[in-house]
Every structure is written in structure tokens, then in C-alpha cells.
Design an enzyme around this catalytic site. Structure first.
Site, mmCIF file in Angstrom:
data_model
loop_
_atom_site.group_PDB
_atom_site.id
_atom_site.type_symbol
_atom_site.label_atom_id
_atom_site.label_comp_id
_atom_site.label_asym_id
_atom_site.label_seq_id
_atom_site.Cartn_x
_atom_site.Cartn_y
_atom_site.Cartn_z
ATOM 1 N N CYS A 383 -1.842 -1.248 -6.462
ATOM 2 C CA CYS A 383 -1.655 -0.111 -7.209
ATOM 3 C C CYS A 383 -0.761 -0.443 -8.576
ATOM 4 C CB CYS A 383 -1.229 1.127 -6.795
ATOM 5 S SG CYS A 383 -1.715 2.558 -7.339
ATOM 6 N N HIS A 509 -5.181 1.713 -2.468
ATOM 7 C CA HIS A 509 -4.187 1.114 -1.354
ATOM 8 C C HIS A 509 -4.785 0.788 -0.277
ATOM 9 C CE1 HIS A 509 -0.531 2.932 -3.313
ATOM 10 N NE2 HIS A 509 -1.583 3.689 -4.068
ATOM 11 N N GLU A 511 -3.750 -0.548 2.264
ATOM 12 C CA GLU A 511 -2.800 -0.439 3.551
ATOM 13 C C GLU A 511 -2.764 0.823 4.195
ATOM 14 O OE1 GLU A 511 -1.833 -0.114 0.548
ATOM 15 O OE2 GLU A 511 -0.097 1.169 -0.085
HETATM 16 N N1 GLN Z 1 2.430 4.827 -11.290
HETATM 17 C C1 GLN Z 1 1.260 4.281 -11.398
HETATM 18 C C2 GLN Z 1 -0.077 5.169 -11.504
HETATM 19 O O1 GLN Z 1 0.290 6.428 -11.648
HETATM 20 C C3 GLN Z 1 0.695 3.609 -10.054
HETATM 21 C C4 GLN Z 1 0.942 4.515 -8.780
HETATM 22 C C5 GLN Z 1 0.907 3.834 -7.382
HETATM 23 O O2 GLN Z 1 1.440 2.679 -7.248
HETATM 24 N N2 GLN Z 1 0.549 4.314 -6.609
HETATM 25 O O3 GLN Z 1 -1.062 4.853 -12.071
#
Ligand code: GLN
Length: 532
Positions: A383, A509, A511
Site C-alpha cells: 500500500c 494488503h 497480509e
Molecule cells: N495513505 C495511503 C493511501 O491512502 C496508503 C494507505 C495504506 O497504506 N493503507 O492511499
């Protein structure tokens, strides 16, 4: 139709005794006996969900396939049971009140005074019951967050009292407490447990089973004493000793016959004891690894390991799969700078740049990506970690020195990461990100395809920003490929560098979907690459 049985798990004496792990372990044991089981968490805080909570408050925010932002215990449930949870598996006081107040505004209470009893307690009971009947589970295990005696959990305990009364014979209560060890006298003390059970009794709830968390084995005397003072049978006093991995707990609970006692108390057939073979095979590999790797997790919440709970657990699963002990080093990204980076990262066999929000520590993350890319060290960016990889590549390979994400620099000249179109009008913070499972098409002949061995996967998201499509061809020409694409919106979900040993960044994600019996393919390959 067989009736659903409801098991409630409450906690006493202190918080953090592991109600979630006990619930997940019992669920695992019942599931292995062929029952359909689910787990639910009732959280006594007023936030509607934990999505708006800082990880320092409550650890990681776990995301379900249907896009609910939930308590991290739901992650344990999925990792143990290998089945999805959903929005209905996590209920907070905020959500209960929000629903009751909405109904009141709608006129549903027909002029009645709306009160904690019966309206709030009815709403709690409705949500517990609904989970059982809607999906026809044999067992719903409901964990009540917090500690008995807290003002906040009173409505839940009262709902439990009513539930037990109304559904008698189909409800069981397990109370988890701590038995402290006094080194001076060499004794385990049961008094806090006695008091905790008294508090429950004052609320009208008699626990059926008491699980005692302890550093030392329980003596027969301790078991007898707890049974006598707390009105339970001796078999209903269960020892839960500290263990080196949470995945050992189902075996310990089986040894203590927690599942058998539950079945017997609910008047059900006990049947054969499940062998739990795949689980034991996993543990054997976990305990006797043949190799070892050191992986750095570059993030900004390093003092609090719970902030990256699912990532840590994914390495346990992928490690056992590869016969590798994965040692994790959590590294504070704010402390990384050009001068010290190589000193801090040189011992690592793999580098993971963690998810996150906001500006703090971002430049350290970008430096860590650069180090991994230039030194051919296996890299996984998740992310925000993937977004940092995109920023780093723009600045140092595409020579767009002012490249950034608009999350960090609103008016930056080269916004290689930008707010998604549908996010531009959103002002509310809660539940408004791109959340939950979205499909992703995997490009053939890529590291991602090599890991998944599939052309299409569904992965879970939690973000507002994305790879800026306008720059895609520049990246592809310079050697960073988009190898995962959302088939409906064309959003770039995976980037990788083909001529690097293993360099993968994912907008989602992975995970959240790694379980004991199904370690995530990207973690498996990342660990494997770190080993070679
Ligand atoms: N802050 C970033 C976004 O909103 C990444 C979010 C995250 O790592 N879950 O796109």
C-alpha cells in the site's frame, strides 16, 4: 433444523489476556469436529468502527473481504479458521447506538422512551442472533471486549444475561481470567479470579467454564479452589499457560478438553477427538526450521508490534511453508537518513515497506526502497510501501526530482501517486476509503504471476490514493512494470521491476488474506527470494 449454539467469552482481572486467541482456538477445535463456526467481537468503544483509530490506540485495523474496517481479533479468527469474516462479525457500541438512534429518528419505537434496557440490549442481542440464523452456523462464539466490571461493557453483560435466560440450554459462558504467580511465596493466587466471577454474578451471569491464564501449571488444589469458589465443575476449570506461539493454543485447549467440556455442557455428542493433522504439520515446520532469514519491516509504528499484526503473522505462515525461521526487525522509518541507511539495513535479507498514512517517516521509507532497489535486496511494498516504491523510482530513475504523492504534497509538480477520482468529493473520514476485496488481473511472465499462478485474484484494499495512470508508459519504458491491473477500472494494483531479484509493490494488503493453512503466495515468494 438444528439450533445455533451461542458461546460468550468474557474477560476478567486484566485486559490483553488473549480472549481472541482462546475464542479462535475453541472455534478451530469445533470446526475440526465438522461444525460450522463463526466468531464475533463486541467492542465497547463508541467509535463506529476502528477505521478512524490511530494504531497506537488499538493496534492494526483489519479489513474484511466485504470492506469492513474491524478489530484485529478478526484477523486471528480468519487465520485460525481459514474462513472469511464480515461486517457483522464486529460490532461496536458506536454502531449499536447509531442504529438505535436512527430507528428512534425514524419513529420505529412508537413514542416509547428509548433506554439502555431494553433498546440497546435488544439491539445487541439482535446482532448476535442474526449472525447465527442468517448463515446457519452451529456455533457463534461472541467475544465481549474489555474487562468485566468496566462501565462500558455493562450493556453487553446485561444482554448476555438476558440472552442466557431467553435461550436457555443453547448458551454458554466462558470467563477468562489471570492467576498471578507470587514469586516470594511461590504460589498461584486465585483471589482476583474469585472477585472477577463475583462481579459477573452481581450482573446475573454465572460462567459455565473458567479459563485461567497462568505462567505456571495449575495444581489440583488451585483447580479445586476455583471450582469451589466460582460454582463450576472441576473439568470446567481450564489452564491456559503461556506458550511461545499463539498457534500452540488450540492444541493446549484440546489437551485441557475445552471443546469436550463445551459440547458436554451444551448437551451435544462429544464424538472422536480430531487429529488436527495439518495444524500439527504447520507447527512442526514452525518449530524446526532448516534456514533463517532476517527481514526488515520499515514503518512508523515500530514500538507497537500490534500495528503490523497481520504482516507479522503472514511471515510466520510463509516461514513455516518454506522451512524458514523469519526473524523480523521493525525499523523506524523517521530515523533513516542517507548517512545511516546502509548501516541500518545492511544485515537484512529482505525489506518490507509497510502501509501507513500521512507524511511522518515517508522520506525514510523512500530511502529504504532505494537501498533495496540498488542493492538487489528482495523487496515487498504494501500500500503506502508500494506508493513509496513508485515515488522513489520517479525521483531516482525517471529523474523527476519533485515526484511525490499528493497525500504528502498537495500541489506537487509530478503527482505520481494521486487521489482516486471517486475520493475527490469525500470529506468524511470514517469508512470512506477504497475498502475490501477488488479483482486484479495478473500479467503473465511476472513475479506476481509466478507467485499466484492465476490470471485473476481478489485482494483487499484500504487506501485513498493510487498510481497515477498518466505516468504509466514512462515507468514501463524505464523498467518498472504494472503487473496487476483492476479489470474494471484499469487501476494499477501491482508494480514490479523485472530485472531485480524480487521487487514487488502492491496497492492492496496481501497480509489480510494469509492464514495458517493458506499462506499468502506473495509472502511465500518474498521469503523464498530473501533466502537465496
Ligand atoms: N495513505 C495511503 C493511501 O491512502 C496508503 C494507505 C495504506 O497504506 N493503507 O492511499
Amino acid at each position: 433444523m438444528p439450533t445455533t449454539k451461542y458461546i460468550f467469552v468474557t474477560g476478567g482481572v486484566t485486559s490483553s489476556l488473549g480472549k481472541g486467541i482462546i475464542s479462535a482456538s475453541l472455534a478451530k477445535l469445533l470446526q475440526s469436529r465438522g461444525y460450522r463456526v463463526t466468531i464475533q467481537k463486541l467492542d465497547p468503544y463508541i467509535n463506529v468502527d476502528p477505521g478512524t483509530l490511530n494504531p497506537y490506540e488499538h493496534g492494526e485495523c483489519y479489513v474484511t473481504e466485504d470492506g469492513a474496517e474491524t478489530d484485529l481479533d478478526l484477523g486471528h479468527y480468519e487465520r485460525f479458521l481459514n474462513v472469511y469474516t464480515s461486517q457483522s462479525n464486529n460490532v461496536t457500541t458506536g454502531r449499536i447506538y447509531q442504529d438505535v438512534i436512527n430507528k428512534e429518528r425514524h419513529g420505529d419505537y412508537l413514542g416509547k422512551t428509548v433506554q439502555i434496557i431494553p433498546h440497546i440490549t435488544d439491539e445487541i442481542k439482535r446482532r448476535v442472533k442474526l449472525l447465527g440464523t442468517k448463515h446457519r452456523y452451529d456455533f457463534v462464539i461472541t467475544e465481549i471486549g474489555g474487562t468485566v466490571g468496566d462501565i462500558e461493557s455493562l450493556p453487553y453483560i446485561e444482554a448476555l444475561r438476558q440472552f442466557k435466560w431467553e435461550m436457555s440450554g443453547n448458551v454458554l459462558t466462558i470467563h477468562l481470567t489471570l492467576v498471578p504467580y507470587l514469586a516470594a511465596t511461590g504460589e498461584l493466587k486465585t483471589k482476583p479470579t474469585q472477585h472477577s466471577v463475583k462481579t459477573l454474578l452481581e450482573a446475573g451471569v454465572q460462567p459455565d467454564i473458567i479459563v485461567l491464564r497462568t505462567e505456571h501449571p495449575l495444581t489440583t488444589d488451585v483447580r479445586k479452589k476455583v471450582a469451589l469458589f466460582c460454582n463450576v465443575t472441576k473439568e470446567a476449570v481450564i489452564e491456559s499457560r503461556n506458550v511461545s506461539t499463539i498457534y500452540e493454543v488450540p492444541l493446549r485447549m484440546q489437551k485441557e478438553k475445552l471443546d469436550e467440556t463445551v459440547l458436554q455442557k451444551l448437551g451435544m455428542q462429544i464424538g472422536e477427538r480430531p487429529a488436527l493433522t495439518p495444524w500439527k504439520q504447520f507447527l512442526k515446520k514452525h518449530y524446526e526450521p532448516k534456514h533463517e532469514v532476517l527481514i526488515g519491516i520499515i514503518g512508523k509504528y515500530v514500538e507497537l508490534k500490534d500495528a503490523y499484526k497481520s504482516i507479522n503473522e503472514s511471515f510466520v505462515h510463509a516461514g513455516a511453508y518454506n522451512n524458514v525461521r523469519v526473524k523480523l526487525k521493525h525499523i523506524q522509518s523517521d530515523n533513516l537518513c542517507e548517512e545511516t541507511i546502509s548501516e541500518k539495513l545492511k544485515a537484512l535479507n529482505g525489506i518490507l515497506v509497510a502501509p501507513g498514512f500521512g507524511n511522518r517517516g515517508i522520506e525514510g521509507k523512500v530511502l529504504a526502497v532505494k537501498y533495496a532497489r540498488e542493492n538487489n535486496i528482495p523487496f515487498l511494498g504494501i500500500c503506502l510501501g508500494m506508493q513509496c516504491a513508485v515515488i522513489e523510482f520517479a525521483r531516482n530513475v525517471l529523474e523527476l526530482e519533485d515526484a511525490n504523492s499528493t497525500e504528502m504534497e498537495l500541489n506537487c509538480k509530478n503527482p505520481v501517486i494521486d487521489l482516486m477520482a471517486e475520493q475527490k468529493m469525500i470529506t468524511d473520514m470514517g469508512g470512506s476509503m477504497r475498502l475490501g476485496g477488488y479483482p486484479c488481473r495478473i500479467v503473465k511472465d511476472s513475479k506476481a504471476h509466478d507467485a499466484y499462478r492465476k490470471n485473476r485474484v481478489v485482494e483487499r484494499h484500504r487506501h485513498r490514493y493510487e498510481f497515477n495512470e498518466k505516468y504509466k508508459s514512462l515507468y514501463e519504458k524505464a523498467g518498472m512494470k504494472a503487473t496487476g491491473i483492476n479489470p474494471d477500472t484499469n487501476l494499477v494494483e501491482i508494480v514490479e521491476i523485472p530485472n531485480h531479484k524480487w521487487f514487488v509493490g502492491v496497492q492492496f494488503h496481501p497480509e489480510y488474506k494469509s492464514t495458517v493453512l493458506n499462506p499468502h503466495p506473495l509472502f511465500i515468494k518474498f521469503v523464498k527470494a530473501s533466502l537465496s
